[in-house]
Design a protein around this motif. Structure first.
Motif, PDB file in Angstrom:
ATOM      1  N   LEU A  16       0.862  -1.189   0.000  1.00  0.00           N
ATOM      2  CA  LEU A  16       0.000   0.000   0.000  1.00  0.00           C
ATOM      3  C   LEU A  16       0.893   1.232   0.000  1.00  0.00           C
ATOM      4  N   VAL A  17       0.731   2.093  -1.007  1.00  0.00           N
ATOM      5  CA  VAL A  17       1.606   3.256  -1.177  1.00  0.00           C
ATOM      6  C   VAL A  17       0.776   4.529  -1.207  1.00  0.00           C
ATOM      7  N   LEU A  18       1.188   5.516  -0.386  1.00  0.00           N
ATOM      8  CA  LEU A  18       0.723   6.894  -0.531  1.00  0.00           C
ATOM      9  C   LEU A  18       1.878   7.698  -1.118  1.00  0.00           C
ATOM     10  N   ASP A  19       1.617   8.382  -2.237  1.00  0.00           N
ATOM     11  CA  ASP A  19       2.646   9.154  -2.920  1.00  0.00           C
ATOM     12  C   ASP A  19       2.100  10.564  -3.132  1.00  0.00           C
ATOM     13  N   GLY A  20       2.668  11.539  -2.405  1.00  0.00           N
ATOM     14  CA  GLY A  20       2.195  12.904  -2.521  1.00  0.00           C
ATOM     15  C   GLY A  20       0.748  13.061  -2.117  1.00  0.00           C
ATOM     16  N   SER A  21       0.316  12.290  -1.155  1.00  0.00           N
ATOM     17  CA  SER A  21      -1.103  12.235  -0.780  1.00  0.00           C
ATOM     18  C   SER A  21      -1.252  12.488   0.711  1.00  0.00           C
ATOM     19  N   GLY A  22      -2.070  13.479   1.073  1.00  0.00           N
ATOM     20  CA  GLY A  22      -2.221  13.868   2.465  1.00  0.00           C
ATOM     21  C   GLY A  22      -3.641  13.736   2.966  1.00  0.00           C
ATOM     22  N   GLY A  23      -3.749  13.643   4.293  1.00  0.00           N
ATOM     23  CA  GLY A  23      -5.047  13.636   4.942  1.00  0.00           C
ATOM     24  C   GLY A  23      -5.848  12.376   4.726  1.00  0.00           C
ATOM     25  N   ASN A  24      -5.196  11.292   4.343  1.00  0.00           N
ATOM     26  CA  ASN A  24      -5.881  10.015   4.160  1.00  0.00           C
ATOM     27  C   ASN A  24      -5.868   9.210   5.453  1.00  0.00           C
ATOM     28  N   THR A  25      -6.796   8.273   5.574  1.00  0.00           N
ATOM     29  CA  THR A  25      -6.864   7.381   6.726  1.00  0.00           C
ATOM     30  C   THR A  25      -6.672   5.946   6.261  1.00  0.00           C
ATOM     31  N   LEU A  26      -5.678   5.275   6.834  1.00  0.00           N
ATOM     32  CA  LEU A  26      -5.414   3.862   6.579  1.00  0.00           C
ATOM     33  C   LEU A  26      -5.731   3.122   7.867  1.00  0.00           C
ATOM     34  N   LEU A  27      -6.829   2.386   7.890  1.00  0.00           N
ATOM     35  CA  LEU A  27      -7.349   1.831   9.137  1.00  0.00           C
ATOM     36  C   LEU A  27      -7.612   0.335   9.004  1.00  0.00           C
ATOM     37  N   ALA A  28      -6.965  -0.445   9.880  1.00  0.00           N
ATOM     38  CA  ALA A  28      -7.271  -1.870  10.058  1.00  0.00           C
ATOM     39  C   ALA A  28      -7.137  -2.683   8.775  1.00  0.00           C
ATOM     40  N   ASN A  29      -6.179  -2.310   7.926  1.00  0.00           N
ATOM     41  CA  ASN A  29      -5.872  -3.139   6.764  1.00  0.00           C
ATOM     42  C   ASN A  29      -4.896  -4.246   7.168  1.00  0.00           C
ATOM     43  N   VAL A  30      -4.966  -5.381   6.488  1.00  0.00           N
ATOM     44  CA  VAL A  30      -4.065  -6.505   6.735  1.00  0.00           C
ATOM     45  C   VAL A  30      -3.229  -6.704   5.480  1.00  0.00           C
ATOM     46  N   ILE A  31      -1.912  -6.613   5.635  1.00  0.00           N
ATOM     47  CA  ILE A  31      -1.004  -6.621   4.491  1.00  0.00           C
ATOM     48  C   ILE A  31       0.061  -7.691   4.721  1.00  0.00           C
ATOM     49  N   GLY A  32       0.234  -8.600   3.774  1.00  0.00           N
ATOM     50  CA  GLY A  32       1.197  -9.672   3.957  1.00  0.00           C
ATOM     51  C   GLY A  32       1.887 -10.061   2.665  1.00  0.00           C
ATOM     52  N   GLY A  33       3.111 -10.542   2.804  1.00  0.00           N
ATOM     53  CA  GLY A  33       3.821 -11.122   1.681  1.00  0.00           C
ATOM     54  C   GLY A  33       4.171 -10.163   0.571  1.00  0.00           C
ATOM     55  N   SER A  34       4.392  -8.884   0.876  1.00  0.00           N
ATOM     56  CA  SER A  34       4.772  -7.916  -0.155  1.00  0.00           C
ATOM     57  C   SER A  34       6.244  -8.091  -0.528  1.00  0.00           C
ATOM     58  N   SER A  35       6.553  -7.873  -1.798  1.00  0.00           N
ATOM     59  CA  SER A  35       7.940  -7.975  -2.248  1.00  0.00           C
ATOM     60  C   SER A  35       8.759  -6.737  -1.917  1.00  0.00           C
ATOM     61  N   ASP A  36       8.124  -5.684  -1.401  1.00  0.00           N
ATOM     62  CA  ASP A  36       8.785  -4.483  -0.912  1.00  0.00           C
ATOM     63  C   ASP A  36       8.209  -4.220   0.476  1.00  0.00           C
ATOM     64  N   SER A  37       8.143  -2.969   0.889  1.00  0.00           N
ATOM     65  CA  SER A  37       7.531  -2.654   2.178  1.00  0.00           C
ATOM     66  C   SER A  37       6.027  -2.912   2.135  1.00  0.00           C
ATOM     67  N   SER A  38       5.449  -3.163   3.303  1.00  0.00           N
ATOM     68  CA  SER A  38       4.002  -3.337   3.360  1.00  0.00           C
ATOM     69  C   SER A  38       3.276  -2.024   3.105  1.00  0.00           C
ATOM     70  N   ILE A  39       3.674  -0.956   3.816  1.00  0.00           N
ATOM     71  CA  ILE A  39       3.047   0.356   3.693  1.00  0.00           C
ATOM     72  C   ILE A  39       4.149   1.382   3.438  1.00  0.00           C
ATOM     73  N   VAL A  40       3.933   2.257   2.451  1.00  0.00           N
ATOM     74  CA  VAL A  40       4.916   3.286   2.110  1.00  0.00           C
ATOM     75  C   VAL A  40       4.207   4.632   2.049  1.00  0.00           C
ATOM     76  N   LEU A  41       4.765   5.633   2.756  1.00  0.00           N
ATOM     77  CA  LEU A  41       4.335   7.031   2.649  1.00  0.00           C
ATOM     78  C   LEU A  41       5.536   7.817   2.143  1.00  0.00           C
TER      79      LEU A  41
END
Length: 428
Positions: free
Chosen positions: A211-236
């Motif tokens: 899950l990537v936020l790129d140049g994006s503000g004021g968003n809410t990332l809530l209770a997501n389940v992230i597994g087995g990514s080939s890079d980071s799970s969450i990127v801001l």
């Protein structure tokens, strides 16, 4: 039997549906503006509510195009299939449209450039209960679509690039409870878009970051389940400011659980980020963040902060890593407070980099026990250590270079260095 919209005229005779017969079944779709049905085909514009009665296969361009507000397109367990071009279902700005599947049989949108696309001006549209797979660029894309569009309860898998993209200034959309899996270019991208809510999604097996936020503000990332990514799970990254990242779970990412760079004012709260190939949380040139109540145990490192100032890092658990529990490198005016860093293969807390009395970091009330490389190690000056506890570590309980500030009430016992602490006074 072909179903039609509930908005049809109540003056239709009782036997009207039966009278349609084989003529109505000729087309994959029927619309009923009055007392007759018109068959629809690949690429056709839909202006009234319709129910798919057969598959649309090998569409040479778009599958279906929304042509009216307030309508429902029900795939009813059927497939909209392309040849690698166009969009499966495209909405170019109509409001309050529902794209759904009323059947227990999966309804598939597949083999287009984009599965479903909500374009500029689209508001109040619902995309739900679909299986969107094997498309080229994105399974579902919101492009400058804003105003309570909802993407929910879909399976979005095996796109050649990204599962879901929210781009071009899309705002105030809700994307929730989707299964987003095995997308080769990444699970979820939010780019140059604000005030969206991503909640309860399951994002697994991404070929890039989950899950990537790129140049994006004021968003809410809530209770997501992230597994087995080939890079980071969450990127801001790159100006993703003022987001809330709360209650998410990350496991088995090849890189960090959460990587924040070039961004300010984010709130990172109560996430569980474990089993990653890098640290659980990485802040790099990330300022003014609140990092509270996270569990970053069982990674290569726990929390890694570099060239990042004015952050609050409080009440996190950073245990059982193969490196340091919490690291601050060349970072100023941060507060490390009430964190736990136990049983790490290196140090519990490690701080390196010069500061002045005004810009030094504050280490207050942290507990660092049973670490292989010592409890707390503070290199350079001038940082403040107050009320920290270090027990049963190999090496020093607390070691602070000359010029750091002893704030008092530090405690240490049963560490292998007989002096227990250096540079600050400690009581048992």
């Amino acid at each position: 039997m072909i179903r039609t919209s509930a908005t049809l005229s109540p003056t239709l005779p009782v036997g009207w549906f039966a009278a349609l017969g084989a003529t109505a079944l000729f087309g994959a779709l029927t619309s009923a503006p009055a007392a007759h049905a018109a068959p629809l085909a690949c690429g056709q514009t839909v202006t009234t509510s319709v129910v798919l009665a057969a598959d649309l296969l090998n569409c040479p361009g778009d599958g279906l195009v929304v042509g009216g507000s307030g309508i429902t397109i029900d795939l009813k367990g059927h497939t909209v299939d392309g040849v690698g071009l166009g969009v499966g279902i495209r909405n170019n700005g109509f409001a309050n449209v529902t794209i759904t599947n009323s059947s227990t049989i999966p309804a598939r949108i597949q083999e287009f450039d984009y599965g479903v696309q909500l374009n500029p001006g689209t508001t109040g549209t619902i995309v739900e209960k679909l299986t969107v797979q094997n498309n080229e660029f994105s399974g579902v894309e919101l492009n400058n679509a804003h105003g309570n569009n909802r993407v929910r309860d879909n399976t979005i898998d095996r796109q050649a690039k990204t599962g879901v993209t929210v781009i071009g200034g899309s705002r105030e959309n809700v994307i929730t409870n989707n299964t987003i899996t095995a997308n080769q270019g990444g699970g979820f991208l939010v780019q140059n878009s604000a005030a969206n809510r991503l909640e309860g999604n399951r994002i697994t097996g991404s070929g890039n970051a989950g899950l990537v936020l790129d140049g994006s503000g004021g968003n809410t990332l809530l209770a997501n389940v992230i597994g087995g990514s080939s890079d980071s799970s969450i990127v801001l990254r790159a100006g993703s400011n003022g987001n809330v990242v709360q209650g998410n779970t990350s496991t088995r990412s090849a890189d960090a659980g959460l990587n924040v760079s070039g961004s300010t004012g984010n709130r990172i709260l109560s996430n569980i980020l474990t089993g990653g190939g890098d640290s659980g949380i990485v802040l790099q040139s990330a300022h003014g963040s609140t990092v509270t109540g996270n569990d970053v145990s069982g990674n290569t490192g726990g929390i890694d902060v570099s060239f990042s100032d004015n952050n609050l890092i409080r009440s996190n658990t950073a245990n059982n890593t193969t490196g340091d529990g919490i690291t601050l490198t060349q970072s100023l005016n941060n507060t490390l407070e009430l964190n736990q860093a136990h049983r790490n293969n290196a140090r519990g807390i490690y701080v390196v980099g010069d500061a002045t009395a005004v810009t030094g970091n504050r280490l207050v009330g942290n507990t660092t026990n049973t670490n292989s490389g010592g409890g707390v190690f503070v290199s350079k000056a001038a940082h403040t250590l107050q009320g920290n506890t270090a027990r049963d570590n190999k090496g020093w309980g607390i070691y602070a270079d000359r010029g750091n500030v002893d704030g008092g009430s530090n405690r240490a016992s049963n560490n292998t260095q007989s002096g227990q602490c250096a540079g600050v006074a400690c009581t048992p």
